[in-house]
Design a protein around this motif. Structure first.
Motif, PDB file in Angstrom:
ATOM      1  N   ALA A   1       9.726 -18.200  13.352  1.00  0.00           N
ATOM      2  CA  ALA A   1       8.339 -18.332  13.804  1.00  0.00           C
ATOM      3  C   ALA A   1       8.284 -18.443  15.330  1.00  0.00           C
ATOM      4  O   ALA A   1       7.488 -17.772  15.986  1.00  0.00           O
ATOM      5  CB  ALA A   1       7.703 -19.554  13.158  1.00  0.00           C
ATOM      6  N   ALA A   2       9.184 -19.258  15.883  1.00  0.00           N
ATOM      7  CA  ALA A   2       9.172 -19.471  17.331  1.00  0.00           C
ATOM      8  C   ALA A   2       9.494 -18.168  18.065  1.00  0.00           C
ATOM      9  O   ALA A   2       8.879 -17.840  19.081  1.00  0.00           O
ATOM     10  CB  ALA A   2      10.180 -20.547  17.701  1.00  0.00           C
ATOM     11  N   ILE A   3      10.461 -17.396  17.523  1.00  0.00           N
ATOM     12  CA  ILE A   3      10.837 -16.144  18.188  1.00  0.00           C
ATOM     13  C   ILE A   3       9.677 -15.165  18.160  1.00  0.00           C
ATOM     14  O   ILE A   3       9.336 -14.538  19.176  1.00  0.00           O
ATOM     15  CB  ILE A   3      12.086 -15.529  17.512  1.00  0.00           C
ATOM     16  CG1 ILE A   3      13.287 -16.435  17.721  1.00  0.00           C
ATOM     17  CG2 ILE A   3      12.363 -14.138  18.047  1.00  0.00           C
ATOM     18  CD1 ILE A   3      14.521 -16.002  16.986  1.00  0.00           C
ATOM     19  N   GLU A   4       9.035 -15.042  16.990  1.00  0.00           N
ATOM     20  CA  GLU A   4       7.884 -14.138  16.888  1.00  0.00           C
ATOM     21  C   GLU A   4       6.818 -14.514  17.917  1.00  0.00           C
ATOM     22  O   GLU A   4       6.279 -13.665  18.625  1.00  0.00           O
ATOM     23  CB  GLU A   4       7.290 -14.197  15.475  1.00  0.00           C
ATOM     24  CG  GLU A   4       8.140 -13.494  14.430  1.00  0.00           C
ATOM     25  CD  GLU A   4       8.300 -12.015  14.742  1.00  0.00           C
ATOM     26  OE1 GLU A   4       7.281 -11.382  15.105  1.00  0.00           O
ATOM     27  OE2 GLU A   4       9.432 -11.502  14.661  1.00  0.00           O
ATOM     28  N   GLY A   5       6.535 -15.824  17.965  1.00  0.00           N
ATOM     29  CA  GLY A   5       5.528 -16.312  18.911  1.00  0.00           C
ATOM     30  C   GLY A   5       5.900 -15.974  20.337  1.00  0.00           C
ATOM     31  O   GLY A   5       5.082 -15.476  21.109  1.00  0.00           O
ATOM     32  N   ASN A   6       7.173 -16.181  20.657  1.00  0.00           N
ATOM     33  CA  ASN A   6       7.650 -15.891  22.012  1.00  0.00           C
ATOM     34  C   ASN A   6       7.483 -14.428  22.356  1.00  0.00           C
ATOM     35  O   ASN A   6       7.082 -14.078  23.461  1.00  0.00           O
ATOM     36  CB  ASN A   6       9.132 -16.251  22.122  1.00  0.00           C
ATOM     37  CG  ASN A   6       9.314 -17.627  22.692  1.00  0.00           C
ATOM     38  OD1 ASN A   6       8.396 -18.176  23.273  1.00  0.00           O
ATOM     39  ND2 ASN A   6      10.491 -18.183  22.515  1.00  0.00           N
ATOM     40  N   LYS A   7       7.832 -13.575  21.380  1.00  0.00           N
ATOM     41  CA  LYS A   7       7.769 -12.133  21.641  1.00  0.00           C
ATOM     42  C   LYS A   7       6.331 -11.718  21.887  1.00  0.00           C
ATOM     43  O   LYS A   7       6.041 -10.946  22.796  1.00  0.00           O
ATOM     44  CB  LYS A   7       8.352 -11.356  20.456  1.00  0.00           C
ATOM     45  CG  LYS A   7       9.851 -11.310  20.506  1.00  0.00           C
ATOM     46  CD  LYS A   7      10.429 -10.313  19.545  1.00  0.00           C
ATOM     47  CE  LYS A   7      11.946 -10.232  19.723  1.00  0.00           C
ATOM     48  NZ  LYS A   7      12.646  -9.966  18.487  1.00  0.00           N
ATOM     49  N   ARG A   8       5.401 -12.234  21.042  1.00  0.00           N
ATOM     50  CA  ARG A   8       4.002 -11.868  21.210  1.00  0.00           C
ATOM     51  C   ARG A   8       3.501 -12.343  22.582  1.00  0.00           C
ATOM     52  O   ARG A   8       2.827 -11.624  23.310  1.00  0.00           O
ATOM     53  CB  ARG A   8       3.161 -12.470  20.088  1.00  0.00           C
ATOM     54  CG  ARG A   8       1.933 -11.642  19.773  1.00  0.00           C
ATOM     55  CD  ARG A   8       1.101 -12.235  18.668  1.00  0.00           C
ATOM     56  NE  ARG A   8       0.914 -13.652  18.801  1.00  0.00           N
ATOM     57  CZ  ARG A   8       1.407 -14.555  17.970  1.00  0.00           C
ATOM     58  NH1 ARG A   8       2.136 -14.166  16.941  1.00  0.00           N
ATOM     59  NH2 ARG A   8       1.183 -15.842  18.144  1.00  0.00           N
ATOM     60  N   LEU A   9       3.915 -13.565  22.920  1.00  0.00           N
ATOM     61  CA  LEU A   9       3.495 -14.139  24.199  1.00  0.00           C
ATOM     62  C   LEU A   9       3.996 -13.291  25.368  1.00  0.00           C
ATOM     63  O   LEU A   9       3.257 -13.038  26.323  1.00  0.00           O
ATOM     64  CB  LEU A   9       4.067 -15.557  24.308  1.00  0.00           C
ATOM     65  CG  LEU A   9       3.198 -16.566  25.033  1.00  0.00           C
ATOM     66  CD1 LEU A   9       1.930 -16.810  24.231  1.00  0.00           C
ATOM     67  CD2 LEU A   9       3.962 -17.864  25.237  1.00  0.00           C
ATOM     68  N   ALA A  10       5.251 -12.841  25.254  1.00  0.00           N
ATOM     69  CA  ALA A  10       5.829 -12.045  26.332  1.00  0.00           C
ATOM     70  C   ALA A  10       5.077 -10.739  26.494  1.00  0.00           C
ATOM     71  O   ALA A  10       4.761 -10.311  27.612  1.00  0.00           O
ATOM     72  CB  ALA A  10       7.305 -11.781  26.046  1.00  0.00           C
ATOM     73  N   ILE A  11       4.771 -10.086  25.356  1.00  0.00           N
ATOM     74  CA  ILE A  11       4.029  -8.820  25.421  1.00  0.00           C
ATOM     75  C   ILE A  11       2.663  -9.052  26.034  1.00  0.00           C
ATOM     76  O   ILE A  11       2.222  -8.336  26.934  1.00  0.00           O
ATOM     77  CB  ILE A  11       3.892  -8.213  24.014  1.00  0.00           C
ATOM     78  CG1 ILE A  11       5.247  -7.707  23.535  1.00  0.00           C
ATOM     79  CG2 ILE A  11       2.865  -7.086  24.006  1.00  0.00           C
ATOM     80  CD1 ILE A  11       5.262  -7.287  22.099  1.00  0.00           C
ATOM     81  N   GLU A  12       1.978 -10.108  25.549  1.00  0.00           N
ATOM     82  CA  GLU A  12       0.639 -10.385  26.062  1.00  0.00           C
ATOM     83  C   GLU A  12       0.678 -10.632  27.555  1.00  0.00           C
ATOM     84  O   GLU A  12      -0.131 -10.097  28.310  1.00  0.00           O
ATOM     85  CB  GLU A  12       0.050 -11.611  25.343  1.00  0.00           C
ATOM     86  CG  GLU A  12      -0.567 -11.244  24.020  1.00  0.00           C
ATOM     87  CD  GLU A  12      -1.153 -12.441  23.305  1.00  0.00           C
ATOM     88  OE1 GLU A  12      -1.107 -13.553  23.872  1.00  0.00           O
ATOM     89  OE2 GLU A  12      -1.652 -12.258  22.190  1.00  0.00           O
ATOM     90  N   ARG A  13       1.674 -11.421  27.981  1.00  0.00           N
ATOM     91  CA  ARG A  13       1.730 -11.746  29.396  1.00  0.00           C
ATOM     92  C   ARG A  13       1.932 -10.486  30.228  1.00  0.00           C
ATOM     93  O   ARG A  13       1.277 -10.278  31.245  1.00  0.00           O
ATOM     94  CB  ARG A  13       2.883 -12.732  29.641  1.00  0.00           C
ATOM     95  CG  ARG A  13       2.611 -13.638  30.814  1.00  0.00           C
ATOM     96  CD  ARG A  13       3.701 -14.661  30.963  1.00  0.00           C
ATOM     97  NE  ARG A  13       3.725 -15.630  29.877  1.00  0.00           N
ATOM     98  CZ  ARG A  13       4.839 -16.229  29.444  1.00  0.00           C
ATOM     99  NH1 ARG A  13       5.988 -15.933  29.987  1.00  0.00           N
ATOM    100  NH2 ARG A  13       4.794 -17.120  28.487  1.00  0.00           N
ATOM    101  N   ALA A  14       2.833  -9.611  29.737  1.00  0.00           N
ATOM    102  CA  ALA A  14       3.105  -8.380  30.483  1.00  0.00           C
ATOM    103  C   ALA A  14       1.872  -7.485  30.516  1.00  0.00           C
ATOM    104  O   ALA A  14       1.536  -6.905  31.558  1.00  0.00           O
ATOM    105  CB  ALA A  14       4.275  -7.635  29.844  1.00  0.00           C
TER     106      ALA A  14
END
Lengths: 210, 393, 228
Positions: C40-53
């Motif tokens: 769950a944490a990894i998925e969240g991180n990945k989404r966050l990274a994409i959103e930030r970019a």
């Protein structure tokens, strides 16, 4: 009781100082040169390696009487690979930016010779407590070595430590320090300092004995 | 009474390392003087600081016993002067000191001191500066600026660890365009502007950002060559091969490549050919090897200048040829008298193994046996192999 | 330590297999547990990274959706299974607070000075222009190649014209990087003097992806617009 405590401490100090993986044994240099462009990267790489080292030494030590020696290397590698996978997931969960910065070197912890070396030479012959202590010492020594490299390279290469600017905005970065040759220069310098220091210590001891 | 029997040559003149080095320093002095006349106070400060850094580093390593040699042998002075001459005159002094330290520490002390170094120390220092401070080392200032003897180029006095100020603003205040700060090579590479001959040779005609004067370097080099302090073959081979390569390319497509004259007299080629490539410790000692070595440098220089992202290629060309020197020496060993191919119809040559000629002593001892003159080591003979197998059993 | 008394120590095959099986089972359990625990944490991180970019290159966006542009011209939202069909190009659509499409972002890659430079660039449908870009990964020389993100003259190249041609098959004008100071058209990128190779990589990366992706997206912009 005091004697055993000193023994335990010795077990720990062995890896941290006298047999330091970077400065004395010069083992595991691949990550030591590749990921130490900043103090944070170096420290996290060191901690990840320490975790894998300690966990696998603990498990190897627990199972040491059950592992036939014909298949011991295969078993150790499976155990080490397991904990590397765990660390891989953990770092991704903590920070993707860090994961990208460390790149393939997280997976390459599997082949770090310090870990297999400790499992084979120490953990397979000792009960869990000393094995874990020795592994912690080695891991701490490795982390210390990586941090020493990373701190110098970050200070000279970016003018920062842990991302905090030290010299103001007009700092002139030494580009070479964040490139691969910089890693070799700084490692060479640390090795020089370390061996000069040890030589001086030894000379002092010799004088005291005489 | 004791008789000493030695093979030729019997050296008559007393010529120590110190004598040779001192004469090289003498010959460098007019070049330095003209360089200071060209660029003024900044150049003087740069020469002084870089040389002082080299001497201090040399002293430290000699004192701590890391490095053999003696500080009074002038070799560190040569390194310092050459390094300063190869850097831009307005190079920040603290960076110059770092380069001087790197030159002696990485280029010389690491290998064990004078005569043991594999690479030319001045070029090691320059390569370090190029890798560490790529922007500062590409920032040149024009020569013969008015008031150069009263004020320094603003970049010279940069505080340690700080970025140098912009030269462009300073040049604008002097009513010069920003391009005046580019070297002729950079101008050709990035702007397609070719400098004229008289500008390159003397640099007297205008505000050109050229280094030390090539004509003067050739003159001083000729003095050294006449006194046999350097071998004329190396500069001749370098300039010949660079000129030939440049001329061939120029003949192929004159619109793409500059004329060979520009190739020879721009940048640091002359300085490198006369003073850096001829460093005795890092160049081959065999006469044939000198030609090979020089030709390699000339070719590499032109190739790097034309086809790489860098405007100047002399430094890397010489460093690469330095690395190839042991190999060049190995394959160009002269054939001793009586051992030639025709002497005994090929039989003798097979067994040709001879002590190294004392005149060609480089890194080996005088009594060392040189490897046979072959590119590939031949397989051990059948009997020898059998013998070693028996020994193992 | 193992007793080393017998001269020919032989372990029965069954024992070896048993040990290996036990170790494998143990390790398998540990890995599975770690995977479950961090998923769950990894998925969240990945989404966050994409959103930030994506938010960086499309500043007006407040939410992001991931799409695939299929070769036949269909656009599909990336689902849970995440298996991209061959030839599909991934892109991100950025929406503002009212759910209106404000920009499309896609990744491009081209060979730079040291290694491949991967960038994320944003394309705005209303002005038919590339509005900006961010670096996903690059190993360019610090102090030279990484100037593409800070050099004011270089950033002034954007917005960069990326109009589709009349037949909607290609770009009307291919995006090109030209020598410093010679930019003449709005679809040309003025290179940084001294960092020409990296500047060229940025131009090529944008051009390659834009040529392939924009003709697929353009006819279906309405589909992206009416996001619930």
């Amino acid at each position: 009781m005091t004697a055993t405590r000193t023994d335990r401490w010795d077990e720990f100090m062995e890896g941290l100082w006298r047999q330091n993986p970077i400065f004395v044994m010069t083992l595991g240099l691949c990550p030591a040169l590749a990921v130490t462009v900043s103090a944070v990267n170096a420290l996290s790489m060191g901690l990840a390696t320490t975790f894998v080292l300690t966990a696998s030494c603990f498990l190897v030590s627990l199972l040491r009487k059950r592992i036939p020696k014909e298949v011991r290397i295969a078993t150790y590698i499976v155990i080490i690979a397991t904990f590397v996978t765990v660390v891989d997931y953990l770092i991704q969960a903590v920070s993707l930016a860090l994961y990208d910065a460390l790149g393939a070197f997280i997976q390459l912890i599997v082949v770090n010779c310090v870990i297999l070396g400790r499992a084979e030479a120490h953990a397979s012959k000792h009960p869990p407590l000393p094995a874990v202590l020795s592994a912690l010492g080695m891991g701490a020594g490795f982390t210390l070595g990586l941090f020493a490299l990373g701190a110098v390279r970050e200070i000279l290469g970016a003018g920062k430590l842990f991302g905090i600017s030290l010299f103001g905005e007009h700092f002139q970065p030494w580009v070479v320090m964040v490139l691969p040759p910089g890693g070799f220069f700084v490692l060479g310098l640390w090795l020089l300092l370390f061996s000069a220091w040890t030589r001086r210590q030894r000379r002092k001891e010799a004088i005291q004995h005489a | 009474m004791s008789l000493e029997i030695r093979s030729a040559p019997h050296i008559k003149a007393h010529r120590s390392v110190e004598t040779i080095m001192r004469h090289v320093v003498y010959s460098l002095l007019p070049i330095c003087a003209f360089y200071v006349f060209q660029y003024g106070l900044s150049a003087l400060a740069s020469l002084a600081v870089v040389t002082a850094a080299c001497l201090a580093t040399e002293r430290f390593f000699v004192k701590t016993g890391t490095q053999a040699g003696d500080i009074s042998d002038y070799s560190a002075v040569i390194t310092g002067l050459l390094l300063a001459l190869s850097l831009p005159p307005g190079f920040p002094l603290w960076m110059g000191a770092v380069a001087g330290f790197a030159a002696i520490a990485l280029g010389k002390a690491l290998f064990g001191g004078i005569g043991c170094n594999v690479f030319n120390p001045a070029l090691v220092g320059r390569a370090f500066a190029q890798a560490a401070f790529p922007q500062a080392i590409a920032t040149y200032t024009p020569s013969f600026l008015p008031g150069r003897f009263y004020e320094m180029v603003p970049t010279s006095m940069t505080l340690p660890f700080m970025q140098p100020a912009s030269v462009i603003d300073w040049l604008k205040a002097k009513q010069l365009d920003a391009l005046a700060g580019a070297t002729p090579l950079a101008k050709w590479k990035f702007e397609g502007v070719l400098a004229g001959a008289e500008e390159l040779i003397t640099s007297l005609s205008g505000h050109m950002a050229v280094g030390p004067s090539p004509a003067l370097i050739l003159l001083c080099g000729a003095y050294l060559a006449l006194r046999r302090f350097l071998d004329w073959r190396i500069p001749a081979a370098i300039l010949g091969s660079a000129g030939l390569t440049a001329w061939l390319l120029f003949a192929l497509s004159p619109e793409r490549f500059p004329n060979p004259f520009f190739m020879l007299f721009s940048g640091g080629l002359i300085l490198g050919a006369v003073y850096m490539a001829t460093d005795m410790a890092t160049s081959p000692v065999t006469p044939k090897g000198m030609w090979v070595y020089g030709a390699l440098i000339g070719l590499l220089t032109v190739i790097i200048r034309y086809y790489s992202g860098l405007p100047e290629g002399v430094m890397y060309a010489i460093l690469l040829a330095n690395a190839a020197t042991p190999l060049i020496e190995k394959i160009t060993q002269p054939t001793p008298f009586g051992k030639s191919r025709f002497a005994l119809l090929g039989r003798a040559r097979k067994g040709a193994s001879y002590p190294l000629h004392p005149g060609y002593i480089s890194r080996e001892e005088a009594h060392a046996v040189t490897p046979k003159k072959r590119l590939f080591a031949h397989k051990p003979k059948a009997e020898a192999r059998k013998k070693s197998n028996e020994a193992r059993d | 330590m193992k007793p080393a008394i017998d001269p020919l120590p032989t372990t029965p095959t069954a024992a070896m297999l048993r040990t290996l099986a036990v170790v494998a089972a143990l390790c398998g359990t540990i890995i599975t547990a770690a995977h479950q625990g961090t998923q769950a944490a990894i998925e969240g991180n990945k989404r966050l990274a994409i959103e930030r970019a994506v938010f960086k290159v499309i500043p007006a966006a407040v939410s992001v959706a991931e799409y695939l542009a299929l070769p036949e011209g269909r656009l599909v939202k990336v689902g849970a299974d995440k298996t991209a069909p061959a030839g599909a190009i991934k892109f991100y659509a950025g929406f503002d607070a009212s759910g209106r499409l404000v920009g499309v972002a896609a990744e491009g890659a081209a060979k730079g000075y040291a290694d491949t430079v991967r960038i994320l660039f944003a394309w705005e449908a209303s002005s038919q222009a590339v509005t900006g870009f961010g670096v996903v990964s690059s190993r360019e020389t610090p102090g030279i190649g990484d100037k593409i993100l800070v050099d004011k003259d270089f950033l002034a190249n954007f917005p960069l014209e990326a109009k589709l041609s009349a037949d909607m098959k290609t770009l009307a004008n291919a995006i090109r990087t030209v020598k410093h100071g010679t930019k003449a058209y709005p679809w040309e990128i003025d290179a940084i003097a001294g960092a020409t190779i990296t500047s060229r990589a940025v131009g090529r990366a944008i051009d390659e992806t834009a040529q392939a992706l924009l003709p697929r997206i353009a006819p279906h912009l309405a589909q992206l617009e009416d996001r619930p």
